[in-house]
Design an enzyme around this catalytic site. Structure first.
Site, PDB file in Angstrom:
ATOM      1  NE  ARG A 251      -4.153  -1.796   1.881  1.00  0.00           N
ATOM      2  CZ  ARG A 251      -5.201  -1.901   2.670  1.00  0.00           C
ATOM      3  NH1 ARG A 251      -5.293  -1.142   3.735  1.00  0.00           N
ATOM      4  NH2 ARG A 251      -6.161  -2.754   2.416  1.00  0.00           N
TER       5      ARG A 251
ATOM      6  CG  ASP B 292     -12.740   8.341  11.744  1.00  0.00           C
ATOM      7  OD1 ASP B 292     -13.498   7.356  11.760  1.00  0.00           O
ATOM      8  OD2 ASP B 292     -11.541   8.264  11.375  1.00  0.00           O
TER       9      ASP B 292
HETATM   10  C1  LIG Z   1     -14.152   0.285  10.203  1.00  0.00           C
HETATM   11  S1  LIG Z   1     -14.455   1.972  10.533  1.00  0.00           S
HETATM   12  C2  LIG Z   1     -15.907   1.847  11.564  1.00  0.00           C
HETATM   13  C3  LIG Z   1     -17.019   2.795  11.170  1.00  0.00           C
HETATM   14  C4  LIG Z   1     -18.325   2.647  11.946  1.00  0.00           C
HETATM   15  N1  LIG Z   1     -18.142   2.821  13.361  1.00  0.00           N
HETATM   16  C5  LIG Z   1     -18.984   1.298  11.670  1.00  0.00           C
HETATM   17  O1  LIG Z   1     -18.977   0.433  12.541  1.00  0.00           O
HETATM   18  O2  LIG Z   1     -19.490   1.105  10.555  1.00  0.00           O
HETATM   19  C6  LIG Z   1     -13.165   2.339  11.726  1.00  0.00           C
HETATM   20  C7  LIG Z   1     -12.839   3.823  11.840  1.00  0.00           C
HETATM   21  O3  LIG Z   1     -12.012   4.024  12.996  1.00  0.00           O
HETATM   22  C8  LIG Z   1     -11.147   5.112  12.734  1.00  0.00           C
HETATM   23  N2  LIG Z   1     -10.030   5.087  13.691  1.00  0.00           N
HETATM   24  C9  LIG Z   1      -8.952   4.255  13.715  1.00  0.00           C
HETATM   25  N3  LIG Z   1      -8.153   4.572  14.752  1.00  0.00           N
HETATM   26  C10 LIG Z   1      -8.748   5.609  15.403  1.00  0.00           C
HETATM   27  C11 LIG Z   1      -8.397   6.380  16.543  1.00  0.00           C
HETATM   28  N4  LIG Z   1      -7.278   6.141  17.240  1.00  0.00           N
HETATM   29  N5  LIG Z   1      -9.233   7.379  16.930  1.00  0.00           N
HETATM   30  C12 LIG Z   1     -10.371   7.641  16.221  1.00  0.00           C
HETATM   31  N6  LIG Z   1     -10.745   6.942  15.132  1.00  0.00           N
HETATM   32  C13 LIG Z   1      -9.941   5.940  14.731  1.00  0.00           C
HETATM   33  C14 LIG Z   1     -10.739   4.876  11.282  1.00  0.00           C
HETATM   34  O4  LIG Z   1     -10.277   6.076  10.687  1.00  0.00           O
HETATM   35  C15 LIG Z   1     -12.055   4.367  10.661  1.00  0.00           C
HETATM   36  O5  LIG Z   1     -12.773   5.406  10.042  1.00  0.00           O
END
Ligand SMILES: C[S@@+](CC[C@H](N)C(=O)[O-])C[C@H]1O[C@@H](n2cnc3c(N)ncnc32)[C@H](O)[C@@H]1O
Length: 272
Positions: free
Chosen positions: A36, A141
Site C-alpha cells: 500500500r 474520527d
Molecule cells: C471500520 S471503521 C468503523 C465505522 C463505523 N463505526 C462502523 O462500525 O461502521 C473504523 C474507523 O475508525 C477510525 N479510527 C482508527 N483509529 C482511530 C483512533 N485512534 N481514533 C479515532 N478513530 C480511529 C478509522 O479512521 C475508521 O474510520
C-alpha cells in the site's frame, strides 16, 4: 521502482502507528504495508521507507499521517450496519427519554458518516415528535478525509440501495444532471450531527457534560487489550449513569477489566 522495507523501518512504522492511533500491526501486515505504501512513495518520488517515515513522523496531525492511516486501517461502514443496535435504540432507549426529549450521543469512530446519520434517522423515525427533541450527535474520527466526506452528506446512490424506499425518500435527496447517481442527506439530518477530529488515544476528549450513548463500533478490533481496556474505562467516565456503550458485533469487552454491565449482545450499560 520496487521498494523493500527493512526490519528497522517496519518497526518504526509499527511503533508510530501504535503510539499515535492505537492500531497494532503484527508481522503479517508487513506485506500489506509495503504494497500500500509503495504507491505513495512512488508518487512522492521518495527513494526509501526511511525517507517516508521521516516525513510522516514530523507531522502526526497533518495530511500525510492521515493518508498513511487511511492506507493501513479500514473505513468500511454502512447505513444501518449491525441493525439490531438501532432496533435496541428505537425500542429500549428512546421511549425512556421521551419525558425529557433530550439526548446526547457520540459516534466515536464515525468514518464517513453512515453511522451517525443512521442514528439520526432512527430518532427522526421513531419518536412521535422529533422536532421537539433536543438531540445532539457528535461524530468523530481520526481521519480528516472521512470526516470531510461525512460532513458533505454526499454518497453514491448505491449506498442506500438496500434500504426501504420510503426511508430513502424521507431522508435523502436524489442527484440530478451532473449529480445523477449520487444522493445527499437532507438538511434535517445534517443539522443533528456535528463533526470533529478526535483521536481515541487522547487522554481526555473535548466533550462537555455527560453522554447518554456512545457508539464505538468496529475500531477496537484493531487495538490490543491494554488499549481497549483504557479506552472502555475512559468511555465510562464520559457517560451518564445508566448510559449505554455500543461496540461492533465482532468485538468483545467482557473479559477486560472494566465496569460496564452487558445488557444485550455488544450493548453495555453504566450502572445507574
Ligand atoms: C471500520 S471503521 C468503523 C465505522 C463505523 N463505526 C462502523 O462500525 O461502521 C473504523 C474507523 O475508525 C477510525 N479510527 C482508527 N483509529 C482511530 C483512533 N485512534 N481514533 C479515532 N478513530 C480511529 C478509522 O479512521 C475508521 O474510520
Amino acid at each position: 521502482m520496487e521498494y523493500d522495507i527493512s526490519p528497522k523501518e517496519f518497526e518504526q512504522f509499527r511503533a508510530l502507528i501504535y503510539q499515535e492511533c492505537g492500531i497494532s500491526l503484527n508481522d503479517s501486515k508487513k506485506t500489506l504495508l509495503v504494497s500500500r505504501l509503495s504507491k505513495r512513495l512512488r508518487m512522492l518520488e521518495l527513494d526509501s521507507f526511511q525517507a517516508y517515515y521521516d516525513r510522516v513522523a514530523g507531522e502526526t496531525d497533518g495530511e500525510e499521517f492521515t493518508l498513511l492511516l487511511d492506507l493501513v486501517s479500514t473505513n468500511k461502514t454502512d447505513f444501518f450496519r449491525e441493525p439490531k443496535h438501532f432496533d435496541f435504540l428505537r425500542e429500549q432507549i428512546l421511549p425512556t427519554l421521551q419525558s425529557t426529549r433530550r439526548v446526547r450521543i457520540w459516534s466515536s469512530a464515525s468514518s464517513s458518516g453512515e453511522e451517525p446519520y443512521t442514528i439520526a434517522m432512527t430518532l427522526r423515525d421513531s419518536v412521535p415528535d422529533p422536532e421537539r427533541w433536543d438531540c445532539k450527535i457528535l461524530a468523530s474520527d481520526i481521519s480528516t478525509r472521512v470526516l470531510a466526506k461525512a460532513a458533505s452528506g454526499i454518497y453514491e446512490a448505491d449506498r442506500v440501495r438496500d434500504l426501504p424506499p420510503d426511508l430513502v425518500e424521507r431522508h435523502f435527496l436524489k442527484g440530478k444532471g451532473e449529480r445523477a447517481g449520487m444522493i445527499k442527506v437532507k438538511p434535517h439530518l445534517i443539522e443533528m450531527v456535528r463533526y470533529r477530529r478526535i483521536n481515541l488515544m487522547d487522554d481526555t476528549f473535548p466533550i462537555k457534560g455527560h453522554l447518554d450513548l456512545i457508539f464505538c463500533r468496529n475500531v477496537m478490533i484493531y487495538f490490543d487489550r491494554p488499549t481497549q481496556t483504557k479506552l472502555v474505562n475512559k468511555f465510562h467516565r464520559y457517560l451518564k449513569p445508566g448510559g449505554f456503550l455500543f461496540i461492533g458485533h465482532s468485538e468483545n469487552i467482557q473479559s477486560l477489566d472494566q465496569p460496564f454491565k452487558a445488557v444485550a449482545p455488544t450493548i453495555y450499560r453504566k450502572e445507574m
